[in-house]
Every structure is written in structure tokens, then in C-alpha cells.
Write a protein that holds these residues in place. Sequence first.
Motif, PDB file in Angstrom:
ATOM      1  N   GLY A  26      37.687  42.229  32.852  1.00 47.67           N
ATOM      2  CA  GLY A  26      36.518  43.088  32.877  1.00 47.67           C
ATOM      3  C   GLY A  26      35.203  42.357  32.789  1.00 47.67           C
ATOM      4  O   GLY A  26      35.113  41.135  32.999  1.00 47.67           O
ATOM      5  N   ASP A  36      28.096  40.416  28.331  1.00 50.08           N
ATOM      6  CA  ASP A  36      28.719  40.326  29.650  1.00 50.08           C
ATOM      7  C   ASP A  36      28.835  38.863  30.069  1.00 50.08           C
ATOM      8  O   ASP A  36      27.928  38.068  29.826  1.00 50.08           O
ATOM      9  CB  ASP A  36      27.909  41.098  30.684  1.00 50.08           C
ATOM     10  N   ASN A  69      40.828  48.855  36.818  1.00 53.26           N
ATOM     11  CA  ASN A  69      40.470  48.891  35.397  1.00 53.26           C
ATOM     12  C   ASN A  69      41.512  49.721  34.663  1.00 53.26           C
ATOM     13  O   ASN A  69      41.522  50.943  34.752  1.00 53.26           O
ATOM     14  CB  ASN A  69      39.077  49.481  35.200  1.00 53.26           C
ATOM     15  N   PRO A  72      40.680  48.992  28.012  1.00 52.72           N
ATOM     16  CA  PRO A  72      40.472  47.850  27.110  1.00 52.72           C
ATOM     17  C   PRO A  72      41.761  47.062  26.871  1.00 52.72           C
ATOM     18  O   PRO A  72      42.812  47.626  26.594  1.00 52.72           O
ATOM     19  CB  PRO A  72      39.972  48.506  25.818  1.00 52.72           C
ATOM     20  N   ASN A 182      34.137  48.278  35.709  1.00 48.02           N
ATOM     21  CA  ASN A 182      34.874  47.191  35.055  1.00 48.02           C
ATOM     22  C   ASN A 182      34.420  46.993  33.613  1.00 48.02           C
ATOM     23  O   ASN A 182      34.595  45.928  33.026  1.00 48.02           O
ATOM     24  CB  ASN A 182      34.742  45.887  35.847  1.00 48.02           C
ATOM     25  N   GLY A 183      33.830  48.034  33.057  1.00 51.65           N
ATOM     26  CA  GLY A 183      33.277  47.957  31.710  1.00 51.65           C
ATOM     27  C   GLY A 183      31.798  48.252  31.765  1.00 51.65           C
ATOM     28  O   GLY A 183      31.370  49.410  31.735  1.00 51.65           O
ATOM     29  N   SER A 184      30.983  47.229  31.895  1.00 52.26           N
ATOM     30  CA  SER A 184      29.530  47.400  31.912  1.00 52.26           C
ATOM     31  C   SER A 184      28.970  47.793  33.266  1.00 52.26           C
ATOM     32  O   SER A 184      27.888  48.378  33.355  1.00 52.26           O
ATOM     33  CB  SER A 184      28.836  46.107  31.459  1.00 52.26           C
TER      34      SER A 184
END
Length: 215
Positions: A26, A36, A69, A72, A182-184
Motif C-alpha cells: 500500500g 506515505d 487492495n 490492512p 491503496n490507502g492514502s
Amino acid sequence: MTTFDQAFQAAAAMGITVCAASGDNGSDDGVGDGADHVDFPASSPFVLACGGTNLQASGTSITQETVWNEGPNSGATGGGVSGFFALPPYQEGLHVTRTHGGTQALAMRGVPDVCGDADPQTGYDVRVDGQNTVIGGTSAVAPLWAGLIARINAAKARRAGFINPHLYVNAPALHDITQGNNGSFAATTGWDACTGLGSPQRPESRRRGLTEYTA
């Protein structure tokens, strides 16, 4: 990093494209410090950075392709903005889109450039030590793109050259991924920090392919 980047630059000058995985952890690249991060060597401006997708199909037709994705600590395509390498000319004018809203101009090298199927749930059938299994990860996408470039070179009977600038000028040659994060960072129309410009164009598409765009 600088030494490797110089080697990649020399390869690009010889018309060779080096492909590298954008990572499988991620937008934080598995660092876990709340910030990041991007993967090296994918973050080199002289490397084709390869991100990942989840690819759904029916028969021989693609039905859906989204950002890989799995949540987590379960695997997700790497991608983001380098804090080390400057913005390459072929990425000038681009923007990054945040998952929770807002965009900003891309000021440093953005990762990835392209993508392909990386989710182990929709991955590649392989045989290892006599056993059949399925693998994924962006480390499978990099050789996928290397093979595609090799086929383009064979079809043209010459090297297509360092392919990154060609791809950014001719983005319609790729299948744009616009769903997922992908997260952020979130996928959006055009380049994004999850799947780059997109994946190889669907086989059933009537649009021009990569071989024509790199002529």
C-alpha cells in the motif's frame, strides 16, 4: 539509490526499459510510521514502475478491474510520490488524488506508471516443485510488462526504446483504472498513484494497441 539510478539512465539511453514492482504494502510501503512511502527502484524516473490490480473475468473477457487492495496488512499495490527523485518531464502537469478527498499537483516522481493483475485472489497459475498454486503481487506485474515490451520489440523488429515517455503521450493505449485506493491515494480518471496510467488494453478492445502507439 543514485548509483542504481545512473545505471537505469544508461539503460534508457540504450533504448532498454527496466521494469520494477511498485510494492505490495500500500501507500505506506509497509513502513508503518503513519507516513506515505514509495518503493525503490520503482521510484527511479528511468524505471517503468508497475502497480497492481484485481482483475475479474468471464471466459476470455474482462468484466472488472480495480485497484488491488485486500485491506490492512493483507496486501495492496504500492504507489505515491517520491521524496527523493525529481519530477520527470513525462509526468509534468499531473495531479495526485487523495482517498479522503482533494488533489494536489504532482511535484516529485509519481509511482506507478502502469499496472496489471497483482491480486493473489485473481493471480497467475504456476507450478512449483510439482505443485500447482496461484501467485500474485506487483513482482508478477513487472515481468508481465517486460514480456509485453519484448513482444512489441519483436513485432517491430527493433527496440521501442525507453517506453515511459511514449506511454504518457499515448495514455489511451492503456485501460484506465478508476475504482479503488491503496490507502492514502485513490484511483481516478487518468494517471493516479495507485495504478498509474492503467493496464494493457483489453484484448477485445478495438482501440489502438501499444504496438501502434510506440511506432
